[in-house]
Design a protein around this motif. Structure first.
Motif, PDB file in Angstrom:
ATOM      1  N   GLU A  68       0.945  -1.123  -0.204  1.00 11.36           N
ATOM      2  CA  GLU A  68       0.013   0.149  -0.194  1.00 11.36           C
ATOM      3  C   GLU A  68       0.927   1.375  -0.225  1.00 11.36           C
ATOM      4  N   GLY A  69       0.438   2.296  -0.535  1.00 11.59           N
ATOM      5  CA  GLY A  69       1.360   3.475  -0.925  1.00 11.59           C
ATOM      6  C   GLY A  69       0.397   4.682  -0.928  1.00 11.59           C
ATOM      7  N   LYS A  70       0.937   5.874  -0.829  1.00 10.31           N
ATOM      8  CA  LYS A  70       0.228   7.234  -1.095  1.00 10.31           C
ATOM      9  C   LYS A  70       1.285   7.737  -2.099  1.00 10.31           C
ATOM     10  N   VAL A  71       0.335   8.271  -3.080  1.00  8.68           N
ATOM     11  CA  VAL A  71       0.979   8.885  -4.360  1.00  8.68           C
ATOM     12  C   VAL A  71       1.434  10.300  -4.000  1.00  8.68           C
ATOM     13  N   VAL A  72       2.840  10.466  -4.210  1.00 13.69           N
ATOM     14  CA  VAL A  72       3.194  11.793  -4.015  1.00 13.69           C
ATOM     15  C   VAL A  72       3.623  12.725  -5.101  1.00 13.69           C
ATOM     16  N   ALA A  73       3.685  11.915  -6.319  1.00 13.70           N
ATOM     17  CA  ALA A  73       3.841  12.733  -7.493  1.00 13.70           C
ATOM     18  C   ALA A  73       3.598  11.902  -8.766  1.00 13.70           C
ATOM     19  N   VAL A  74       3.018  12.441  -9.917  1.00 10.50           N
ATOM     20  CA  VAL A  74       2.513  11.534 -10.886  1.00 10.50           C
ATOM     21  C   VAL A  74       3.524  12.248 -12.268  1.00 10.50           C
ATOM     22  N   GLY A  75       3.691  11.328 -13.083  1.00  9.72           N
ATOM     23  CA  GLY A  75       4.253  11.852 -14.537  1.00  9.72           C
ATOM     24  C   GLY A  75       3.300  12.668 -15.367  1.00  9.72           C
ATOM     25  N   THR A  76       3.571  13.026 -16.276  1.00  9.53           N
ATOM     26  CA  THR A  76       2.660  13.642 -17.574  1.00  9.53           C
ATOM     27  C   THR A  76       1.993  12.461 -18.242  1.00  9.53           C
ATOM     28  N   GLY A  77       2.312  11.289 -18.276  1.00 10.59           N
ATOM     29  CA  GLY A  77       1.546  10.219 -19.015  1.00 10.59           C
ATOM     30  C   GLY A  77       2.481   9.735 -20.257  1.00 10.59           C
ATOM     31  N   ARG A  78       2.117   8.528 -20.678  1.00  7.04           N
ATOM     32  CA  ARG A  78       3.055   8.019 -21.742  1.00  7.04           C
ATOM     33  C   ARG A  78       2.440   8.695 -23.152  1.00  7.04           C
ATOM     34  N   VAL A  79       3.002   8.618 -24.124  1.00  4.69           N
ATOM     35  CA  VAL A  79       2.829   8.931 -25.562  1.00  4.69           C
ATOM     36  C   VAL A  79       2.273   8.096 -26.404  1.00  4.69           C
ATOM     37  N   LEU A  80       1.080   7.896 -26.726  1.00  5.20           N
ATOM     38  CA  LEU A  80       0.451   7.228 -27.944  1.00  5.20           C
ATOM     39  C   LEU A  80       1.115   7.201 -29.105  1.00  5.20           C
ATOM     40  N   GLU A  81       1.216   6.208 -30.020  1.00  6.06           N
ATOM     41  CA  GLU A  81       1.789   6.070 -31.199  1.00  6.06           C
ATOM     42  C   GLU A  81       1.346   7.235 -32.154  1.00  6.06           C
ATOM     43  N   ASN A  82      -0.110   7.922 -31.921  1.00  9.13           N
ATOM     44  CA  ASN A  82      -0.380   9.214 -32.577  1.00  9.13           C
ATOM     45  C   ASN A  82       0.005  10.204 -32.164  1.00  9.13           C
ATOM     46  N   GLY A  83       0.922  10.304 -31.067  1.00  4.63           N
ATOM     47  CA  GLY A  83       1.476  11.569 -30.724  1.00  4.63           C
ATOM     48  C   GLY A  83       0.729  12.078 -29.348  1.00  4.63           C
ATOM     49  N   THR A  84      -0.329  11.607 -29.099  1.00  3.47           N
ATOM     50  CA  THR A  84      -0.987  12.271 -27.795  1.00  3.47           C
ATOM     51  C   THR A  84      -0.722  11.563 -26.669  1.00  3.47           C
ATOM     52  N   ARG A  85      -0.938  12.341 -25.770  1.00  5.86           N
ATOM     53  CA  ARG A  85      -0.518  11.879 -24.304  1.00  5.86           C
ATOM     54  C   ARG A  85      -1.536  11.262 -23.428  1.00  5.86           C
ATOM     55  N   VAL A  86      -1.385  10.232 -22.714  1.00 11.79           N
ATOM     56  CA  VAL A  86      -2.617   9.851 -21.812  1.00 11.79           C
ATOM     57  C   VAL A  86      -2.161  10.266 -20.578  1.00 11.79           C
ATOM     58  N   GLU A  87      -3.088  11.187 -20.101  1.00 11.79           N
ATOM     59  CA  GLU A  87      -2.863  11.471 -18.598  1.00 11.79           C
ATOM     60  C   GLU A  87      -3.138  10.332 -17.519  1.00 11.79           C
ATOM     61  N   LEU A  88      -2.508  10.156 -16.346  1.00  2.00           N
ATOM     62  CA  LEU A  88      -2.588   9.267 -15.453  1.00  2.00           C
ATOM     63  C   LEU A  88      -3.984   9.038 -15.071  1.00  2.00           C
ATOM     64  N   ASP A  89      -4.421   7.821 -14.622  1.00  2.17           N
ATOM     65  CA  ASP A  89      -5.519   7.865 -13.613  1.00  2.17           C
ATOM     66  C   ASP A  89      -5.404   7.813 -12.171  1.00  2.17           C
ATOM     67  N   VAL A  90      -4.285   8.176 -11.741  1.00  2.00           N
ATOM     68  CA  VAL A  90      -4.138   8.295 -10.456  1.00  2.00           C
ATOM     69  C   VAL A  90      -3.624   9.516 -10.187  1.00  2.00           C
ATOM     70  N   ASN A  91      -4.038  10.146  -8.973  1.00  2.01           N
ATOM     71  CA  ASN A  91      -3.433  11.690  -8.579  1.00  2.01           C
ATOM     72  C   ASN A  91      -2.673  11.590  -7.470  1.00  2.01           C
ATOM     73  N   GLU A  92      -1.939  12.957  -7.261  1.00  2.00           N
ATOM     74  CA  GLU A  92      -1.297  13.119  -6.078  1.00  2.00           C
ATOM     75  C   GLU A  92      -2.431  12.839  -4.777  1.00  2.00           C
ATOM     76  N   GLY A  93      -2.019  12.200  -3.778  1.00  2.00           N
ATOM     77  CA  GLY A  93      -2.726  12.204  -2.602  1.00  2.00           C
ATOM     78  C   GLY A  93      -3.639  10.880  -2.696  1.00  2.00           C
ATOM     79  N   ASP A  94      -3.676  10.240  -3.601  1.00  2.00           N
ATOM     80  CA  ASP A  94      -4.293   8.772  -3.848  1.00  2.00           C
ATOM     81  C   ASP A  94      -3.674   7.752  -2.795  1.00  2.00           C
ATOM     82  N   ARG A  95      -4.462   7.010  -2.423  1.00  2.00           N
ATOM     83  CA  ARG A  95      -3.825   5.966  -1.475  1.00  2.00           C
ATOM     84  C   ARG A  95      -3.957   4.604  -2.573  1.00  2.00           C
ATOM     85  N   ILE A  96      -2.949   3.855  -3.129  1.00  2.00           N
ATOM     86  CA  ILE A  96      -3.113   2.907  -3.738  1.00  2.00           C
ATOM     87  C   ILE A  96      -2.600   1.518  -3.417  1.00  2.00           C
TER      88      ILE A  96
END
Lengths: 94, 94, 94, 94, 94, 94, 94
Positions: free
Chosen positions: C36-64
Motif C-alpha cells: 500500500e502506498g500514498k502517491v506523492v507525484a505523478v508523471g505527465t503520462g505516456r505518449v501514444l503512437e499517434n502523438g497524444t499523451r494519456v494522462e494518468l488515472d491516479v492523482n497526487e494524494g491517492d492511496r493505492i
C-alpha cells in the motif's frame, strides 16, 4: 562497395591504443574490444507502418560509439567491417 | 562532444558519499552503485509510427535518478559517461 | 522534489501493522512486504503512437495498492520512496 | 472501496464445495483452487493507440470463470479480493 | 522455379575459397560457413498494417552478404538454395 | 450458460474412438488427446487498435479441429467444456 | 472438407523418394522429413489493425516448400494433412 539495407550502417573500427600506460604492447586478447568506429555507408532507413521511410541520424564519415558486441563482422576486399543497426549506435562524436 | 541518438541521453554520474556514517572511507567495491546523474546531452527523440518525433522530457543540466545497472559506460576524453535511454530515467530531481 | 517521467509515479509506503494479533512485535524480515502506498507525484503520462499523451488515472494524494516487488526504491533527502509505473497500480482505495 | 485501474477488475472468490462426494471435509490444501468469482468493481478500460478507451465486457455483479493462478490477492478491510485483468476472464456465467 | 513469399528471397551460395593461403585444400568441416550469395528470386514484399506492400530493397541478380546461420536450406532440381528473409540481408555488394 | 469474452469460444469435446482397430478398449491414458470439438458459444470478437471489433470466423454449432493442449478446461453444471481462443482453432470441418 | 481459419492453409505432404540412390528402401525413421506439400485449402487471410483482410499469397493447388517441423498434423477421413500458417511457407514451386 557495401550498400547496407534499411536501418543498417557499415563501419570501420577505430582501434584503441595498443599500449598500456607503461608502454607494454598488449596481445590481442588482452585489449578491450573497441567501441568506436567510422561510418563508411548508411542504409536508406527503416519503413514505418504508415509506409514512409525514416532517414538515418548518422551520416557517412561520422565517428560513432556503439554497444559492445553488437553487429556482425564481415570481410570485404581484405578489409574488416562491422555492420550495425542504427539502434546499436549510442552516440556520434564531434 | 557526444551527441546521443534518438531517445538516448548522456549523463555524468554524481557519486554517493564515500564515507560511512562513522566516517570510514569505503573501498570502491563496498560503495553502492550511484543512481544519480547530471544530464550533459540529449537525443532528438524517438520517431513514432506516424513519422513524428517525440521530444525528450529531460533537458541538459537536469539532475536525474535512473534504474541501477542500466545504460552503457563510455569513456571520452578521459571522462566517464553513461549513455541511457530516456525510459531508464525514473525521475528528475528539482 | 522528485518529478517522475512518463507513466511513472512516486509513492511513499504505508507500512502494515508491525504487531501480530498476539501483540508480538515482528522483526523486519518477518513482516509482509507492504503493498500500500500514498502517491506523492505523478508523471505527465505516456505518449501514444499517434502523438497524444494519456494522462494518468491516479492523482497526487491517492492511496493505492500495487503489485508486490514492482518498482524501484530510491532514497531522496533521507526519505524512502518507491517509483512505479502506473501499470503496477492495481487499484485506488477510497 | 477499491477502484481498479484500466482493464482490471476486482472480484470476490466463490468457494467450491468443501466436502467431497463421500462427505469428508477437506483441509484447505486439498481443495481445488476456485476458478469462480463475483465481480465487485471494474476499471474504466484500456486506452487504444488512437486514444479512445474500450469499456469492459464484464459488469459489477457478474459471475465469472477465470484462469487459474491469474491475478493478485489483496486484503482490504478484512475481506480477501482478487484483482484480475479482463483478459484473465474466460467467460461470464448466466 | 521457386517463388518466395512476402519479404523472403531465394539465393545461391557463393562458396568461399576452398584452399588456405598455403594451398591446402580444406575438408568441408574446416571451411568457414559462406556468408555471400547471389539473389535468384525475390518475394513481393511484406504487407504493412495499413494494407500497402513494401517492395524489397534487393533485386534478382544482386550479390549480398547475409547473417551467418540464418535462413533455410532447400534442394530443388538438384541445386541447393537458401531462403532468407530480407531482414537477414546485411548489405548488397557492388 | 457460459458467455465467452472477446475472441474466446466454448466447445464440447468430441471424443475419439475408444477402441483400437482390433477392438481393444483403451484405458484413458493410452488414448490420444482429442483435437475435435463442437462450438457451443462464441465471444463478440477482439477489439482492433482503431476501436472496431472483429467478429469471429467460427459459429455456434461448428465442428472444429484445435491445437493440442490449448485452452482451459472448465466444469459447469456437471459438463466439461474447453475454452479456447479463436487463434487456437486450426480449421472448421464440413 | 477442412476450412482453415485466417492465414492458415491445409496441405497434403508430398513424400520424398523412399529409396536411396542404391535402391534400398528406407525405414520411416531414416527418411528426411518432407518439406514439400500441395495446398488443398486456404483461409480467408489475417485481419489488419485497420480492419481489412489480407488475402493469402498461396492458392489451392499450389505446390509449396515449407519450414521443417512447422504446422500441426491432423487426420481427417483417414487422410493425413498438415495445417500451416502462411508465414511457414517458404516458397511456391512452379
Amino acid at each position: 562497395m557495401l550498400r547496407p539495407l534499411g536501418d543498417r550502417i557499415v563501419i570501420e573500427l577505430i582501434e584503441a591504443e595498443e599500449k598500456t600506460a607503461s608502454g607494454i604492447v598488449l596481445p590481442d586478447s588482452a585489449k578491450e574490444k573497441p567501441q568506436e568506429g567510422k561510418v563508411v555507408a548508411v542504409g536508406t532507413g527503416r519503413v514505418l507502418e504508415n509506409g514512409t521511410r525514416v532517414e538515418l541520424d548518422v551520416n557517412e564519415g561520422d565517428r560513432i560509439i556503439f554497444s559492445k558486441y553488437s553487429g556482425t563482422e564481415v570481410k570485404y576486399e581484405n578489409t574488416e567491417y562491422l555492420i550495425l543497426r542504427e539502434s546499436d549506435v549510442l552516440a556520434v562524436i564531434g
